[in-house]
Structure formats: structure tokens, C-alpha cells
Write a protein that holds these residues in place. Structure first.
Motif, PDB file in Angstrom:
ATOM      1  N   ALA A 181       0.840  -1.198   0.000  1.00 52.72           N
ATOM      2  CA  ALA A 181       0.000   0.000   0.000  1.00 52.72           C
ATOM      3  C   ALA A 181       0.873   1.245   0.000  1.00 52.72           C
ATOM      4  N   GLU A 182       0.506   2.189  -0.837  1.00 51.14           N
ATOM      5  CA  GLU A 182       1.180   3.489  -0.903  1.00 51.14           C
ATOM      6  C   GLU A 182       0.121   4.567  -0.661  1.00 51.14           C
ATOM      7  N   LEU A 183       0.301   5.341   0.399  1.00 55.32           N
ATOM      8  CA  LEU A 183      -0.626   6.428   0.699  1.00 55.32           C
ATOM      9  C   LEU A 183      -0.267   7.599  -0.202  1.00 55.32           C
ATOM     10  N   LEU A 184      -1.206   8.047  -1.031  1.00 56.87           N
ATOM     11  CA  LEU A 184      -0.925   9.111  -1.999  1.00 56.87           C
ATOM     12  C   LEU A 184      -0.999  10.480  -1.337  1.00 56.87           C
ATOM     13  N   ASP A 185      -0.157  11.398  -1.816  1.00 56.40           N
ATOM     14  CA  ASP A 185      -0.185  12.763  -1.281  1.00 56.40           C
ATOM     15  C   ASP A 185      -1.309  13.566  -1.927  1.00 56.40           C
ATOM     16  N   ALA A 186      -1.521  14.778  -1.448  1.00 58.76           N
ATOM     17  CA  ALA A 186      -2.645  15.613  -1.898  1.00 58.76           C
ATOM     18  C   ALA A 186      -2.570  15.928  -3.391  1.00 58.76           C
ATOM     19  N   ALA A 187      -1.380  16.211  -3.903  1.00 59.55           N
ATOM     20  CA  ALA A 187      -1.243  16.551  -5.325  1.00 59.55           C
ATOM     21  C   ALA A 187      -1.609  15.361  -6.209  1.00 59.55           C
ATOM     22  N   ALA A 188      -1.131  14.187  -5.857  1.00 58.84           N
ATOM     23  CA  ALA A 188      -1.454  12.986  -6.638  1.00 58.84           C
ATOM     24  C   ALA A 188      -2.950  12.691  -6.553  1.00 58.84           C
ATOM     25  N   GLY A 189      -3.536  12.878  -5.384  1.00 58.84           N
ATOM     26  CA  GLY A 189      -4.970  12.670  -5.214  1.00 58.84           C
ATOM     27  C   GLY A 189      -5.779  13.638  -6.065  1.00 58.84           C
ATOM     28  N   GLY A 190      -5.329  14.890  -6.138  1.00 58.88           N
ATOM     29  CA  GLY A 190      -6.016  15.885  -6.951  1.00 58.88           C
ATOM     30  C   GLY A 190      -6.013  15.529  -8.427  1.00 58.88           C
ATOM     31  N   GLU A 191      -4.861  15.111  -8.931  1.00 58.88           N
ATOM     32  CA  GLU A 191      -4.766  14.748 -10.346  1.00 58.88           C
ATOM     33  C   GLU A 191      -5.575  13.489 -10.648  1.00 58.88           C
ATOM     34  N   LEU A 192      -5.523  12.540  -9.738  1.00 59.83           N
ATOM     35  CA  LEU A 192      -6.279  11.302  -9.906  1.00 59.83           C
ATOM     36  C   LEU A 192      -7.780  11.592  -9.979  1.00 59.83           C
ATOM     37  N   MET A 193      -8.265  12.433  -9.076  1.00 57.65           N
ATOM     38  CA  MET A 193      -9.700  12.743  -9.041  1.00 57.65           C
ATOM     39  C   MET A 193     -10.120  13.566 -10.258  1.00 57.65           C
ATOM     40  N   ALA A 194      -9.254  14.454 -10.727  1.00 59.12           N
ATOM     41  CA  ALA A 194      -9.566  15.240 -11.929  1.00 59.12           C
ATOM     42  C   ALA A 194      -9.701  14.316 -13.140  1.00 59.12           C
ATOM     43  N   ARG A 195      -8.795  13.347 -13.257  1.00 58.75           N
ATOM     44  CA  ARG A 195      -8.852  12.393 -14.370  1.00 58.75           C
ATOM     45  C   ARG A 195     -10.092  11.493 -14.241  1.00 58.75           C
ATOM     46  N   TYR A 196     -10.358  11.018 -13.024  1.00 56.75           N
ATOM     47  CA  TYR A 196     -11.522  10.170 -12.780  1.00 56.75           C
ATOM     48  C   TYR A 196     -12.809  10.942 -13.101  1.00 56.75           C
ATOM     49  N   GLY A 197     -12.859  12.213 -12.710  1.00 52.80           N
ATOM     50  CA  GLY A 197     -14.028  13.050 -12.976  1.00 52.80           C
ATOM     51  C   GLY A 197     -14.285  13.254 -14.450  1.00 52.80           C
ATOM     52  N   SER A 198     -13.215  13.364 -15.244  1.00 55.40           N
ATOM     53  CA  SER A 198     -13.397  13.549 -16.683  1.00 55.40           C
ATOM     54  C   SER A 198     -13.834  12.254 -17.363  1.00 55.40           C
ATOM     55  N   GLU A 199     -13.431  11.102 -16.805  1.00 57.41           N
ATOM     56  CA  GLU A 199     -13.783   9.811 -17.402  1.00 57.41           C
ATOM     57  C   GLU A 199     -15.141   9.284 -16.932  1.00 57.41           C
ATOM     58  N   HIS A 200     -15.485   9.557 -15.668  1.00 56.27           N
ATOM     59  CA  HIS A 200     -16.710   9.028 -15.063  1.00 56.27           C
ATOM     60  C   HIS A 200     -17.405  10.135 -14.271  1.00 56.27           C
TER      61      HIS A 200
END
Length: 159
Positions: free
Chosen positions: A102-121
Motif C-alpha cells: 500500500a502506498e498512501l498518496l499525497d494531496a497533489a497525486a490525489g487531486g490529479e487522480l480525481m480530476a482524471r476520474y471526474g473527466s472519465e466518469h
């Protein structure tokens, strides 16, 4: 983005319903839930005993061959705190099983992940944000800001 009241972990009957999918995995029927969920078996931080939880997959990274899950109830979730203490775990998604780190993601990585997820779904991302206490308008900036506040964990298979 507007912050709503943070939801708290379920108790009583609601907790039993949330834990029902664990029984499906124990009966080897977990694949019925598909690849949107995964069964996480981890070690308790204090007891050292094996613990289980079923989580919704936010992202399945085909290149790194891992999964990303969100701590919907924040860093106070037992499974999240257990992974902080003992990052090695075991997952099952669909018919696939793997030992993971398990790797706990930092805030910046979480932000980019959610932005990409939001555009796809878009609809799923709006629902996910609402469950976690954020009201978003569907813009990439709103998703990015919510993602900075949500705690994500990447589960990478051990090679």
C-alpha cells in the motif's frame, strides 16, 4: 466546491449491510461484484489479526497493474490506519488475487487522480465526492480540489 458534513462510518444495521460483501468473498462469490470492488485483507495495527474490508475501486492502473481506493471516511478508517502501520496486504478483484504493498498518496497525486476520474466518469465522481462530503459542480478544478482533500491509497502487486 462546497464541503458538506463529513459522513461517519456506519453503525448497527447499516454496518452489517456494508460488511455483507465480505461474506460473498468468503463464499468465493466475490467475482459477482465485478472489478469495481476489491476485497482487502490486511493486518490489524494493534491486534496483529487478519482483518477484511470490501472497497470500491476508484482507478485500476493497467500500466502499473495496481488499484487505487479512497478512504471514504477519512484517515480514521481502521483499514486506512492498519495499512499505515502494515502496508503489505492481500487483495482480490474479480477472480484475480494478489499480494500488494500500500502506498498512501499525497494531496497533489490525489487531486490529479480525481480530476482524471471526474473527466472519465463524471456521474460516478460526483456521487463519490458527495458520499465523502464534497459538493462539486463537475468541473475539473472542483474534482481536483476534492481530490486534494480525499485520502487515496494505491495498492501495487508485489513482484
Amino acid at each position: 466546491m462546497r464541503i458538506l458534513e463529513r459522513s461517519t462510518p456506519p453503525t448497527g444495521v447499516k454496518r452489517l449491510l456494508f460488511r455483507l460483501p465480505i461474506t460473498l468473498y468468503r463464499w468465493h462469490l466475490g467475482p459477482l461484484l465485478g472489478h469495481r470492488f476489491l476485497y482487502l485483507e490486511h493486518v490489524g495495527r494493534r491486534s496483529g489479526k487478519t482483518r477484511q474490508v470490501v472497497l470500491e475501486v476508484v482507478n485500476h492502473d493497467d500500466t502499473a497493474d495496481g488499484w487505487v481506493v479512497a478512504a471514504g471516511f477519512g484517515t480514521k478508517s481502521d483499514w486506512y490506519r492498519n495499512l499505515e502501520a502494515h502496508p503489505r496486504a492481500h487483495v482480490q478483484s474479480g477472480r484475480r488475487r494478489a499480494d500488494v504493498d500500500a502506498e498512501l498518496l499525497d494531496a497533489a497525486a490525489g487531486g490529479e487522480l480525481m480530476a482524471r476520474y471526474g473527466s472519465e466518469h463524471r456521474k460516478l465522481a460526483i456521487r463519490l465526492c458527495r458520499v465523502m462530503g464534497f459538493e462539486v459542480d463537475g468541473s475539473a478544478d472542483d474534482f481536483r480540489e476534492a481530490g486534494r482533500r480525499i485520502h487515496f491509497v494505491r495498492l501495487r502487486p508485489v513482484r
